[in-house]
Write a protein that holds these residues in place. Structure first.
Motif, PDB file in Angstrom:
ATOM      1  N   ASN A   1       0.645   4.455  -2.733  1.00 33.37           N
ATOM      2  CA  ASN A   1       0.401   5.144  -2.215  1.00 33.37           C
ATOM      3  C   ASN A   1       1.635   6.218  -2.426  1.00 33.37           C
ATOM      4  N   CYS A  20      -4.211   3.372   3.460  1.00 29.44           N
ATOM      5  CA  CYS A  20      -3.166   3.449   2.441  1.00 29.44           C
ATOM      6  C   CYS A  20      -4.105   3.981   0.534  1.00 29.44           C
ATOM      7  N   TYR A  21      -4.744   2.467   0.554  1.00 30.73           N
ATOM      8  CA  TYR A  21      -4.932   2.485  -0.279  1.00 30.73           C
ATOM      9  C   TYR A  21      -6.128   3.381  -0.867  1.00 30.73           C
ATOM     10  N   SER A  39       1.745   7.552  -6.948  1.00 28.25           N
ATOM     11  CA  SER A  39      -0.026   8.166  -7.341  1.00 28.25           C
ATOM     12  C   SER A  39       0.435   9.616  -6.005  1.00 28.25           C
ATOM     13  N   SER A  85       1.184  -1.147   0.287  1.00 27.67           N
ATOM     14  CA  SER A  85       0.089   0.055   0.023  1.00 27.67           C
ATOM     15  C   SER A  85       1.496   1.064   0.183  1.00 27.67           C
ATOM     16  N   ARG A 138      -6.441  10.259  -4.665  1.00 25.36           N
ATOM     17  CA  ARG A 138      -5.617  10.926  -5.342  1.00 25.36           C
ATOM     18  C   ARG A 138      -6.066  11.101  -6.771  1.00 25.36           C
ATOM     19  N   THR A 172      -6.063   6.331  -0.077  1.00 25.50           N
ATOM     20  CA  THR A 172      -5.834   7.530  -0.083  1.00 25.50           C
ATOM     21  C   THR A 172      -5.207   7.643  -1.843  1.00 25.50           C
ATOM     22  N   ALA A 173      -4.527   6.638  -2.197  1.00 24.96           N
ATOM     23  CA  ALA A 173      -4.231   6.933  -3.242  1.00 24.96           C
ATOM     24  C   ALA A 173      -5.217   6.472  -4.768  1.00 24.96           C
TER      25      ALA A 173
END
Length: 202
Positions: free
Chosen positions: A122, A185-186, A125, A118, A192, A188-189
Motif C-alpha cells: 500500500n 490494504c491489498y 502504491s 500489505s 490505486r 486499496t493498493a
C-alpha cells in the motif's frame, strides 16, 4: 476513505493548538519526532504485554502527527519536514503490528507478516502515485495541506488509527483482524494502481 471528512473536523482545533505551540518556539520537526517517540513507546508497551495501556501513547502519537502540520502552517512548511513526517508515519505503521507479533509470535506471526506486507504494498502504491502526481503537476487539498500528493483509498490514516485502537482493545483477536485489514490494504493498493493506469497512461 475517511481522512477528508476527519480533516474538516480536526484541522480547526489542531491549527489553534499549532499556533500556540509555534508561539512558544516548537518546531514541526520536533513535534514529528515526538510523535514517533510516543508511537515507539506504544509499540514497546504492547510487546511487553499491556496493549490497553498502550492506547495513551498511541493516541498521543497520532495527536502529535496532526500537530506537526499545524505548527508548520503557523511557521514555515518545508519539503524535508513533509519527508520526515511520512517516513515517521510508515515507521509507526510497521511498529504496531510488529509489537503484536512480538507479544505472541505463535498466534500472531503469520497474520502479522501478512499485515505488514500489505502495508508495504500500500505504501509503495501511495508513494509511487505521489511521485507521478508531482511529475504531472497535480495538486489536491482533500486530506488537508500536505507536502505530498495524498491519493485517497479504501483505507487511509483515519481507518488505520481506528484499527490500531481496536487491536489494543481486543488483542486476543489480532489474527483475524489483521487478516481482514491486510486484505483491505491489498484492495486499496490494487484500486490505486487501477486508478493510476487511467490517470497516467500515455
Amino acid at each position: 476513505m475517511l481522512d477528508a471528512f476527519a480533516r474538516r473536523l480536526i484541522d480547526p482545533p489542531l491549527d489553534a493548538i499549532g499556533r500556540s505551540l509555534a508561539g512558544i518556539g516548537a518546531t514541526p520537526n520536533v513535534v514529528t519526532l515526538t510523535g514517533l517517540g510516543l508511537g515507539v513507546i506504544a509499540a514497546v508497551v504492547i510487546a511487553m504485554g499491556a496493549p490497553l495501556l498502550a492506547l495513551l501513547p498511541l493516541l498521543a502519537s497520532r495527536l502529535a502527527d496532526g500537530l506537526d502540520g499545524a505548527v508548520a502552517r503557523a511557521t514555515r512548511k518545508s519539503d524535508f519536514g513533509g519527508y520526515l513526517d511520512i517516513a515517521c508515519d510508515f515507521f509507526f505503521y510497521g511498529a504496531i503490528p510488529l509489537a503484536f507479533v512480538v507479544l505472541d509470535p505463535i498466534a500472531n506471526g503469520v497474520a502479522g507478516a501478512f499485515l505488514i506486507a500489505s502495508f508495504y504494498f500500500n505504501a509503495a502504491s501511495f508513494l509511487g502515485y505521489a511521485i507521478l502526481a508531482e511529475k504531472h503537476g497535480m495538486e489536491t487539498s482533500a486530506q488537508g495541506s500536505k507536502s505530498l500528493y495524498f491519493s485517497n483509498g479504501l483505507l487511509e490514516g483515519t481507518e488505520t488509527i481506528a484499527f490500531f485502537v481496536l487491536l489494543c482493545l481486543v488483542p486476543q483477536h489480532f489474527a483475524p483482524l489483521a487478516w481482514a485489514f491486510g486484505a483491505l490494504c491489498y484492495a486499496t493498493a490494487a484500486l490505486r494502481l487501477w486508478g493510476a493506469r487511467a490517470v497516467f497512461s500515455d
